[in-house]
Design a protein around this motif. Structure first.
Motif, short mmCIF file in Angstrom:
data_model
loop_
_atom_site.label_atom_id
_atom_site.label_comp_id
_atom_site.label_asym_id
_atom_site.label_seq_id
_atom_site.Cartn_x
_atom_site.Cartn_y
_atom_site.Cartn_z
N GLU A 6 0.82 -1.21 0.00
CA GLU A 6 0.00 0.00 0.00
C GLU A 6 0.86 1.27 0.00
OE1 GLU A 6 -4.10 -0.43 2.20
OE2 GLU A 6 -2.55 -1.42 3.39
N GLU A 7 1.90 1.29 0.82
CA GLU A 7 2.76 2.47 0.89
C GLU A 7 3.53 2.66 -0.41
OE1 GLU A 7 6.27 4.48 3.67
OE2 GLU A 7 5.56 2.45 4.09
N ALA A 8 4.04 1.56 -0.96
CA ALA A 8 4.79 1.65 -2.22
C ALA A 8 3.88 2.15 -3.34
CB ALA A 8 5.36 0.28 -2.57
N ALA A 9 2.66 1.64 -3.39
CA ALA A 9 1.70 2.08 -4.42
C ALA A 9 1.41 3.57 -4.30
CB ALA A 9 0.41 1.27 -4.31
N ARG A 10 1.23 4.02 -3.07
CA ARG A 10 0.93 5.45 -2.86
C ARG A 10 2.10 6.33 -3.29
NH1 ARG A 10 2.17 8.95 0.87
NH2 ARG A 10 3.14 7.37 2.21
N LYS A 11 3.32 5.95 -2.92
CA LYS A 11 4.50 6.74 -3.28
C LYS A 11 4.63 6.85 -4.80
CE LYS A 11 7.54 6.07 0.74
NZ LYS A 11 7.94 7.47 0.92
N LEU A 12 4.51 5.73 -5.49
CA LEU A 12 4.69 5.74 -6.94
C LEU A 12 3.55 6.48 -7.63
CD1 LEU A 12 5.96 2.07 -7.46
CD2 LEU A 12 7.27 4.18 -7.76
N ARG A 13 2.34 6.31 -7.12
CA ARG A 13 1.17 6.98 -7.73
C ARG A 13 1.29 8.50 -7.61
NH1 ARG A 13 -2.17 4.30 -5.20
NH2 ARG A 13 -2.70 5.68 -3.47
N TYR A 14 1.63 8.97 -6.42
CA TYR A 14 1.74 10.42 -6.24
C TYR A 14 2.94 11.00 -6.99
CZ TYR A 14 -2.10 11.02 -2.97
OH TYR A 14 -3.36 11.11 -2.42
N ALA A 15 4.01 10.22 -7.10
CA ALA A 15 5.16 10.69 -7.88
C ALA A 15 4.75 10.89 -9.34
CB ALA A 15 6.30 9.69 -7.78
N PHE A 16 3.96 9.95 -9.87
CA PHE A 16 3.46 10.07 -11.25
C PHE A 16 2.55 11.28 -11.40
CE2 PHE A 16 -0.42 9.08 -13.74
CZ PHE A 16 0.10 9.27 -15.02
N LEU A 17 1.63 11.46 -10.45
CA LEU A 17 0.70 12.59 -10.53
C LEU A 17 1.44 13.93 -10.48
CD1 LEU A 17 -2.14 11.27 -8.17
CD2 LEU A 17 -2.23 11.47 -10.66
N GLU A 18 2.40 14.04 -9.57
CA GLU A 18 3.17 15.29 -9.45
C GLU A 18 3.97 15.55 -10.73
OE1 GLU A 18 3.10 17.49 -7.11
OE2 GLU A 18 2.47 16.55 -5.23
N LYS A 19 4.59 14.51 -11.26
CA LYS A 19 5.39 14.66 -12.48
C LYS A 19 4.52 15.08 -13.66
CE LYS A 19 8.69 12.04 -15.36
NZ LYS A 19 7.94 12.02 -16.63
N THR A 20 3.37 14.43 -13.79
CA THR A 20 2.46 14.76 -14.89
C THR A 20 1.94 16.18 -14.75
OG1 THR A 20 1.80 12.43 -15.04
CG2 THR A 20 0.36 14.05 -16.09
N ALA A 21 1.58 16.57 -13.54
CA ALA A 21 1.09 17.92 -13.31
C ALA A 21 2.14 18.96 -13.69
CB ALA A 21 0.68 18.09 -11.85
N ASP A 22 3.38 18.70 -13.34
CA ASP A 22 4.46 19.64 -13.68
C ASP A 22 4.63 19.72 -15.20
OD1 ASP A 22 4.95 20.19 -11.05
OD2 ASP A 22 6.62 18.79 -10.85
N GLU A 23 4.56 18.58 -15.86
CA GLU A 23 4.78 18.54 -17.32
C GLU A 23 3.70 19.28 -18.09
OE1 GLU A 23 5.10 14.39 -18.11
OE2 GLU A 23 7.24 14.27 -17.58
N ILE A 24 2.45 19.20 -17.64
CA ILE A 24 1.36 19.85 -18.37
C ILE A 24 0.99 21.21 -17.77
CG2 ILE A 24 0.45 17.60 -19.06
CD1 ILE A 24 -1.84 18.00 -17.06
N GLY A 25 1.64 21.58 -16.68
CA GLY A 25 1.37 22.87 -16.06
C GLY A 25 0.07 22.92 -15.27
N ALA A 26 -0.36 21.79 -14.72
CA ALA A 26 -1.61 21.75 -13.94
C ALA A 26 -1.45 22.52 -12.64
CB ALA A 26 -2.01 20.31 -13.66
N LEU A 27 -2.48 23.30 -12.29
CA LEU A 27 -2.47 24.06 -11.04
C LEU A 27 -2.93 23.21 -9.87
CD1 LEU A 27 -4.06 27.41 -12.30
CD2 LEU A 27 -1.64 26.88 -12.00
N ARG A 28 -3.76 22.20 -10.15
CA ARG A 28 -4.30 21.34 -9.10
C ARG A 28 -4.27 19.88 -9.54
NH1 ARG A 28 -4.38 25.96 -7.50
NH2 ARG A 28 -6.06 27.04 -6.35
N ILE A 29 -4.15 19.00 -8.54
CA ILE A 29 -4.30 17.56 -8.74
C ILE A 29 -5.46 17.12 -7.87
CG2 ILE A 29 -3.24 15.28 -8.49
CD1 ILE A 29 -0.50 16.71 -8.64
N ALA A 30 -6.56 16.67 -8.48
CA ALA A 30 -7.74 16.28 -7.72
C ALA A 30 -7.75 14.77 -7.50
CB ALA A 30 -9.01 16.70 -8.46
N THR A 31 -7.90 14.35 -6.25
CA THR A 31 -8.02 12.92 -5.94
C THR A 31 -9.39 12.67 -5.31
OG1 THR A 31 -7.08 13.09 -3.71
CG2 THR A 31 -5.54 12.77 -5.54
N ALA A 32 -9.86 11.43 -5.43
CA ALA A 32 -11.25 11.10 -5.09
C ALA A 32 -11.42 10.55 -3.69
CB ALA A 32 -11.82 10.14 -6.12
#
Length: 453
Positions: A107-133
């Motif tokens: 669970e911890e490994a999945a969370r770390k990798l998932r958030y790393a991907f979200l942060e990286k993608t947000a930086d690449e596309i210039g997203a101001l927010r990352i919405a999680t459910a």
């Protein structure tokens, strides 16, 4: 003007506006697994995008944990976004391998990798927010988990509505409300088979504990949301006091002990957590508080990531472990270099010495008073000496404290010994038992700064 909206949408708008979640323009990146919660979030944001003026993008992360089911989820999300012209970004990683390589739970490994991907993608596309459910149900489970772990107030606040770029608009929306919305709007979703298994603690809470709490109190969800809001308000207030203290008093990597030591523990604990943001335990916090309130003017406490040292009336964060002078033998007619202290020691034997001139860095010892070998090193705890002219015996610790030496000053002062104990302290003088008279055979020790040669 907002378009006509259902109760759930109104609640999400009010909650989002309270925490300034949705920007007036720019890009919002929505994390979508394909499950019911994330599909609800995607549709709610798609509904609100033209109202607020932001562009909606989707991000899906494949954890490679469920084989064909993971592929199914990815294809479902990609197709759903393609049909609705929502830009979709997909990432993946071998979570099991990462967990094994880094000694983490799945669970911890999945969370770390998932958030790393979200942060990286947000930086690449210039997203101001990352919405999680994350939902009210997730928040209930998190609060209970943290309660079981003995967390403090911050942990009992549950999942934060906003953390940096990350926003959680559904945090006051229950799973029942989400299912009702999906059915009403005929919005499809996929089911993660692992959510039905009780292998994970969170799943057991979801399937067994929370339903029982709802049976005991039909208002459990509303009461929990209200409770978390109250706790979060208290936490925000205490944290603001700590932030004000740090802003006012934390300078050059240190705090004033007088002001810090009188803080109530809830504030001082938060002050330390702001300065050392790496998960301090209560044990670590108590160690630093004891350092500040104790009588010892030079002491330290090691906490995760750094050393906190007390230097008279300051607490110094990130203090280096102090060096010490290694033990070295002193022999007549030799020169001994002390690179740690930047000094060299010349040792001489003088027979029938006619002129004796002791100073703070030149020592004359009566040869017959020396027991065995002579050596030099840093002081050790508990050592005492009766210096010439002092008429009393003192510990070296007290001697240095009275001279107001800091930690490094104490550890790098050469102390000269014979096999009976201390016979001289650089900068202070020689032991009374070694005092020579004119005409005695003597051992002369001279200390020089090697940088002034």
């Amino acid at each position: 003007m907002f378009p006509p909206k259902d109760t759930t949408t109104t609640m999400i708008i009010d909650f989002s506006d309270k925490y300034n979640m949705l920007p007036k323009g720019g890009i919002v990146l929505c994390a979508v697994s394909g499950g019911k919660d994330s599909m609800c979030l995607l549709e709610k944001l798609r509904e609100l995008a033209p109202v607020y003026g932001f562009e909606l993008c989707c991000a899906h992360f494949d954890h490679r944990l469920r084989g064909e089911e993971s592929d199914r989820d990815r294809v479902f999300v990609e197709n759903y976004c393609r049909e609705r012209v929502i830009p979709c970004y997909v990432g993946s990683a071998d979570v099991s391998a990462y967990a094994n390589d880094n000694g983490l739970g799945i669970e911890e490994a999945a969370r770390k990798l998932r958030y790393a991907f979200l942060e990286k993608t947000a930086d690449e596309i210039g997203a101001l927010r990352i919405a999680t459910a994350h939902t009210a149900d997730d928040n209930a489970e998190t609060l209970i988990l943290n309660l079981m772990r003995g967390s403090g107030l911050k942990g009992l606040c549950g999942i934060p509505p906003v953390r940096g770029k990350i926003i959680r608009p559904l945090l006051q929306t229950t799973g029942e409300e989400i299912l009702s919305y999906l059915e009403e709007k005929s919005i499809p979703h996929v089911e993660d088979s692992s959510n039905g298994k009780d292998e994970y603690t969170r799943n057991r809470l979801r399937h067994r504990v929370v339903p029982e709490l709802r049976t005991l109190n039909s208002g459990f969800d509303d009461n929990l949301i209200r409770c978390l809001e109250l706790l979060r308000g208290d936490e925000e207030y205490l944290s603001s006091l700590a932030q004000d203290f740090v802003h006012k008093h934390y300078t050059d990597g240190s705090l004033p002990i007088l002001e810090f030591s009188v803080l109530p523990k809830p504030i001082s604990a938060r002050v330390l957590q702001l300065i050392v943001p790496c998960g301090l335990s209560e044990k670590h916090i108590d160690a630093v508080r004891s350092l500040a309130s104790g009588e010892e003017k030079h002491a330290y406490a090691d906490i995760p990531g750094l050393r906190v040292a007390r230097d008279y009336e300051r607490l110094v964060f990130g203090a280096q472990e102090l060096g010490a002078i290694e033990k070295r033998e002193l022999k007549p007619d030799t020169v001994t270099v002390l690179p740690e202290a930047g000094l060299e020691i010349t040792c001489e034997f003088i027979k029938n010495c006619k002129e004796i001139h002791n100073s703070f860095n030149i020592f004359f010892f009566k040869n017959d008073s020396i027991y065995g070998k002579m050596f030099v090193k840093s002081r050790s705890e508990g050592e005492k000496v009766r210096l010439v002219g002092r008429n009393c015996t003192k510990t070296l610790k007290k001697l240095f404290s009275e001279a107001k030496l800091n930690g490094e000053g104490k550890t790098l002062i050469p102390v000269i010994y014979d096999e009976e104990g201390v016979i001289a302290v650089c900068g202070f003088g020689i032991a009374e038992r070694c005092k020579p008279e004119n005409g005695d055979d003597i051992i002369k020790i001279t200390l020089k700064d090697i940088n002034k040669k």
